[in-house]
Design a protein around this motif. Structure first.
Motif, PDB file in Angstrom:
ATOM      1  N   ALA A   1     -30.210 -43.627 -56.140  1.00 39.97           N
ATOM      2  CA  ALA A   1     -30.106 -45.060 -56.476  1.00 39.97           C
ATOM      3  C   ALA A   1     -31.138 -45.884 -56.841  1.00 39.97           C
ATOM      4  O   ALA A   1     -32.194 -45.752 -56.347  1.00 39.97           O
ATOM      5  CB  ALA A   1     -29.641 -45.573 -54.774  1.00 39.97           C
TER       6      ALA A   1
ATOM      7  N   ILE B   1     -26.381 -53.005 -53.177  1.00 37.56           N
ATOM      8  CA  ILE B   1     -26.376 -52.816 -51.779  1.00 37.56           C
ATOM      9  C   ILE B   1     -27.815 -53.003 -51.336  1.00 37.56           C
ATOM     10  O   ILE B   1     -28.646 -53.289 -52.374  1.00 37.56           O
ATOM     11  CB  ILE B   1     -25.851 -51.124 -51.480  1.00 37.56           C
TER      12      ILE B   1
ATOM     13  N   LEU C   1     -22.146 -44.109 -49.503  1.00 37.64           N
ATOM     14  CA  LEU C   1     -22.711 -45.000 -50.504  1.00 37.64           C
ATOM     15  C   LEU C   1     -21.693 -45.169 -51.759  1.00 37.64           C
ATOM     16  O   LEU C   1     -20.634 -44.428 -51.833  1.00 37.64           O
ATOM     17  CB  LEU C   1     -23.798 -44.381 -51.604  1.00 37.64           C
TER      18      LEU C   1
ATOM     19  N   PRO D   1     -24.698 -46.990 -56.583  1.00 38.67           N
ATOM     20  CA  PRO D   1     -25.252 -47.986 -55.798  1.00 38.67           C
ATOM     21  C   PRO D   1     -26.600 -48.433 -56.937  1.00 38.67           C
ATOM     22  O   PRO D   1     -27.107 -47.825 -57.827  1.00 38.67           O
ATOM     23  CB  PRO D   1     -25.721 -47.450 -54.749  1.00 38.67           C
TER      24      PRO D   1
ATOM     25  N   CYS E   1     -29.829 -51.438 -55.817  1.00 37.62           N
ATOM     26  CA  CYS E   1     -30.450 -52.078 -55.037  1.00 37.62           C
ATOM     27  C   CYS E   1     -31.379 -53.097 -55.514  1.00 37.62           C
ATOM     28  O   CYS E   1     -32.348 -52.560 -56.354  1.00 37.62           O
ATOM     29  CB  CYS E   1     -31.293 -51.457 -53.825  1.00 37.62           C
TER      30      CYS E   1
END
Length: 237
Positions: free
Chosen positions: A3, A45, A60, A64, A66
């Motif tokens: 991620a 996320i 997840l 994903p 972030c």
């Protein structure tokens, strides 16, 4: 599993009426970068969700991503929240609690511009929208230059103050200045955090040390082309 965790500080910040190029991206560039991610099928996320997914088996999304903001600048509230809100994405703010409602006084000695930090009420409003408010020590201390006793006190105090004001103990952490020494990750773990990110470049994977996770740095000069390079090409080199 992997991620990308993107590292931002300021969005749309100005200095003397001109764009601040230090740890800042323009609002236009930020919006283009987020829309690009959305078109590629990414889902935004929080950093806590990344750590829970990579290291504790929580689900997840298929792709994903972030978005993290160090320090909690008001310009993030003013210029980034609407962009992310339109996408339905939360983000994570790493907060040095001593400076809530004040300015980034830790930067004075380096000659860097001063900008306002969000208040507790503003931070609570973002938390109510699904944003994560996470640990960043109390005074933005460089943990790589402090002893274990002081470092532990800073880590624990920052975590507890977030809980006292926002009603939730944060589970993730970020090292101020990217500074830490051999023993610092253990202090972060002992304080109750499940993951901590650095300023080292890279994409986080389930094989990464949870207390030393890299991020994708985004710079003012990147625009969209540089953003694509940092996200997709540089991690392969």
């Amino acid at each position: 599993m992997k991620a990308p965790v993107l590292m931002y500080h300021k969005v749309g910040a100005e200095k003397n009426g001109r764009p601040d190029k230090f740890l800042n991206v323009s609002t236009v560039d930020f919006a283009r970068q987020m829309r690009f991610l959305k078109r590629l099928g990414y889902t935004g996320i929080t950093y806590e969700a990344v750590c829970m997914g990579l290291f504790q088996g929580s689900p997840l999304p298929k792709k994903p991503v972030c978005i993290t903001f160090d320090d909690g600048y008001v310009n993030v509230l003013e210029n980034a929240t609407a962009v992310l809100g339109d996408l339905g994405w939360p983000a994570t703010i790493f907060l040095p609690t001593e400076y809530v409602g004040r300015q980034n006084r830790w930067d004075i000695e380096f000659g860097n511009p001063q900008h306002n930090i969000m208040t507790w009420d503003q931070l609570r409003g973002l938390q109510d929208k699904g944003w994560e408010i996470a640990g960043h020590t109390h005074t933005h201390l460089n943990l790589g230059k402090s002893d274990d006793i002081v470092g532990s006190q800073e880590i624990v105090r920052g975590r507890q103050e977030i809980a006292d004001h926002l009603g939730k103990l944060p589970l993730t952490f970020c090292y101020p200045f990217g500074g830490y020494n051999e023993g610092t990750p253990a202090l972060v773990r002992e304080a109750g955090f499940i993951g901590a990110c650095t300023t080292k470049s890279g994409v986080s994977k389930d094989s990464t040390d949870p207390m030393q996770m890299p991020r994708v740095k985004v710079a003012y000069r990147d625009r969209l082309a540089g953003f694509i390079y940092r996200l997709m090409i540089r991690p392969l080199l």
